[in-house]
Design a protein around this motif. Structure first.
Motif, mmCIF file in Angstrom:
data_model
loop_
_atom_site.group_PDB
_atom_site.id
_atom_site.type_symbol
_atom_site.label_atom_id
_atom_site.label_comp_id
_atom_site.label_asym_id
_atom_site.label_seq_id
_atom_site.Cartn_x
_atom_site.Cartn_y
_atom_site.Cartn_z
ATOM 1 N N THR A 212 41.027 24.240 -52.138
ATOM 2 C CA THR A 212 41.585 25.347 -50.979
ATOM 3 C C THR A 212 42.764 24.807 -50.549
ATOM 4 N N GLU A 213 43.359 25.653 -49.686
ATOM 5 C CA GLU A 213 44.405 25.300 -48.863
ATOM 6 C C GLU A 213 43.842 24.489 -47.667
ATOM 7 N N GLN A 214 42.763 24.763 -47.431
ATOM 8 C CA GLN A 214 42.101 23.737 -46.094
ATOM 9 C C GLN A 214 42.004 22.530 -46.749
ATOM 10 N N ASP A 215 41.472 22.295 -47.897
ATOM 11 C CA ASP A 215 41.186 20.985 -48.464
ATOM 12 C C ASP A 215 42.424 20.237 -48.457
ATOM 13 N N LYS A 216 43.687 20.881 -48.732
ATOM 14 C CA LYS A 216 45.140 20.335 -49.141
ATOM 15 C C LYS A 216 45.502 19.978 -47.622
ATOM 16 N N SER A 217 45.230 20.752 -46.706
ATOM 17 C CA SER A 217 45.774 20.556 -45.333
ATOM 18 C C SER A 217 45.316 19.192 -44.410
ATOM 19 N N LYS A 218 43.988 18.608 -45.033
ATOM 20 C CA LYS A 218 43.354 17.633 -44.714
ATOM 21 C C LYS A 218 44.140 16.408 -44.908
ATOM 22 N N ILE A 219 44.801 16.440 -46.034
ATOM 23 C CA ILE A 219 45.409 15.113 -46.850
ATOM 24 C C ILE A 219 46.712 14.882 -46.127
ATOM 25 N N SER A 220 46.867 13.656 -45.792
ATOM 26 C CA SER A 220 48.414 13.097 -45.446
ATOM 27 C C SER A 220 48.285 11.653 -45.570
ATOM 28 N N LEU A 221 49.447 11.188 -45.675
ATOM 29 C CA LEU A 221 49.766 9.786 -45.532
ATOM 30 C C LEU A 221 49.320 9.286 -44.496
ATOM 31 N N LEU A 222 48.738 7.877 -44.605
ATOM 32 C CA LEU A 222 48.144 7.330 -43.268
ATOM 33 C C LEU A 222 49.525 6.957 -42.447
ATOM 34 N N VAL B 25 41.975 6.471 -48.411
ATOM 35 C CA VAL B 25 41.935 6.715 -49.940
ATOM 36 C C VAL B 25 43.014 5.969 -50.405
ATOM 37 N N CYS B 26 42.640 5.052 -51.497
ATOM 38 C CA CYS B 26 43.655 4.257 -52.032
ATOM 39 C C CYS B 26 43.501 4.534 -53.684
ATOM 40 N N LEU B 27 43.871 3.709 -54.629
ATOM 41 C CA LEU B 27 43.688 3.675 -55.895
ATOM 42 C C LEU B 27 42.229 3.425 -56.472
ATOM 43 N N GLY B 28 42.199 1.814 -55.908
ATOM 44 C CA GLY B 28 40.999 1.334 -56.669
ATOM 45 C C GLY B 28 39.753 1.181 -55.632
ATOM 46 N N ASP C 26 37.221 15.436 -41.826
ATOM 47 C CA ASP C 26 38.183 16.346 -41.197
ATOM 48 C C ASP C 26 39.826 15.783 -41.749
ATOM 49 N N LYS C 27 39.589 14.691 -41.974
ATOM 50 C CA LYS C 27 41.045 13.755 -42.137
ATOM 51 C C LYS C 27 41.081 13.168 -43.625
ATOM 52 N N ILE C 28 41.861 13.293 -44.362
ATOM 53 C CA ILE C 28 41.872 12.384 -45.433
ATOM 54 C C ILE C 28 43.145 11.645 -45.483
ATOM 55 N N LEU C 29 43.246 10.520 -45.329
ATOM 56 C CA LEU C 29 44.304 9.642 -45.175
ATOM 57 C C LEU C 29 44.575 8.665 -46.243
ATOM 58 N N VAL C 30 45.791 8.928 -46.955
ATOM 59 C CA VAL C 30 45.928 8.246 -48.294
ATOM 60 C C VAL C 30 47.193 6.948 -47.985
ATOM 61 N N MET C 31 47.054 6.040 -48.850
ATOM 62 C CA MET C 31 47.846 4.778 -48.702
ATOM 63 C C MET C 31 49.465 5.036 -49.363
ATOM 64 N N ASP C 32 49.399 5.882 -50.318
ATOM 65 C CA ASP C 32 50.836 6.089 -51.031
ATOM 66 C C ASP C 32 51.075 7.595 -51.700
ATOM 67 N N ARG C 33 51.957 7.796 -51.974
ATOM 68 C CA ARG C 33 52.410 9.191 -52.511
ATOM 69 C C ARG C 33 51.701 9.365 -53.980
ATOM 70 N N SER C 34 51.235 8.577 -54.721
ATOM 71 C CA SER C 34 50.565 8.685 -55.874
ATOM 72 C C SER C 34 49.208 9.172 -55.458
ATOM 73 N N GLU D 25 54.570 4.413 -47.242
ATOM 74 C CA GLU D 25 53.575 4.052 -47.968
ATOM 75 C C GLU D 25 53.100 2.708 -47.571
ATOM 76 N N VAL D 26 51.687 2.454 -47.750
ATOM 77 C CA VAL D 26 51.275 1.111 -47.726
ATOM 78 C C VAL D 26 51.287 0.547 -49.243
ATOM 79 N N PRO D 27 51.908 -0.361 -49.470
ATOM 80 C CA PRO D 27 52.323 -0.889 -50.947
ATOM 81 C C PRO D 27 50.850 -1.445 -51.204
ATOM 82 N N ASP D 28 50.771 -1.231 -52.636
ATOM 83 C CA ASP D 28 49.489 -1.865 -53.536
ATOM 84 C C ASP D 28 49.910 -3.342 -53.521
#
Ligand code: 4NP
Length: 143
Positions: A93-103, A2-5, A74-82, A108-111
């Motif tokens: 849910t807490e389970q949803d939240k636990s799936k998210i982390s920075l790649l 996941v990223c912004l655009g 199972d895993k949701i990997l994001v590019m930056d802190r935003s 961060e992977v800069p925009d």
């Protein structure tokens, strides 16, 4: 992924990770936290740097992250802190939240959207390295 655009970084992350995993064992997809570019193909600069590395991402189509993605993946990997904070706000849910982390842990992977082709090369290399580690981990747990 996941990223912004969902036109620059996460399409690259989707294509790169897919290229490192067995297609019949893992479902890899990408989305953006905003719908600015829904239905559009990846940015030509992302298509270009992927192609130079033997990966075709030209068929991808941008979409916005939806709550159902928390169920599907199972895993949701994001590019930056935003992205991280946006998705944590969407988590129900807490389970949803636990799936998210920075790649990349603690980084961060800069925009690169307002950058130049060299910025896209740097982004490609960062994502490629992170996806290699991730693919090694995922495949060792499947063995
Ligand atoms: P991405 O890059 O989040 O890596 O896809 C961007 C794409 C578009 C915009 C910003 C970042 N935009 O403002 O339209």
């Amino acid at each position: 992924m996941v990223c912004l655009g969902n036109i620059c970084r996460s399409p690259l992350a989707e294509g790169i990770l897919k290229s490192k995993l067995a297609e019949d064992q893992f479902m890899v997809n990408s989305a953006g936290t905003e719908a600015y570019h829904t239905g559009k193909p990846p940015d030509p600069r992302s298509i270009d740097i992927a192609a130079k590395n033997g990966i075709d991402i030209s068929h991808q189509s941008a979409r916005k992250f939806v709550a159902d993605d928390f169920r599907k993946f199972d895993k949701i990997l994001v590019m930056d802190r935003s992205n991280l904070s946006n998705l944590k706000q969407m988590a129900l849910t807490e389970q949803d939240k636990s799936k998210i982390s920075l790649l990349i842990e603690n980084n961060e992977v800069p925009d690169p959207y307002y950058g130049n082709p060299d910025d896209f090369k740097k982004v490609f290399d960062l994502i490629d390295q992170a996806c290699q580690q991730l693919a090694d981990q995922l495949q060792s747990t499947k063995r």
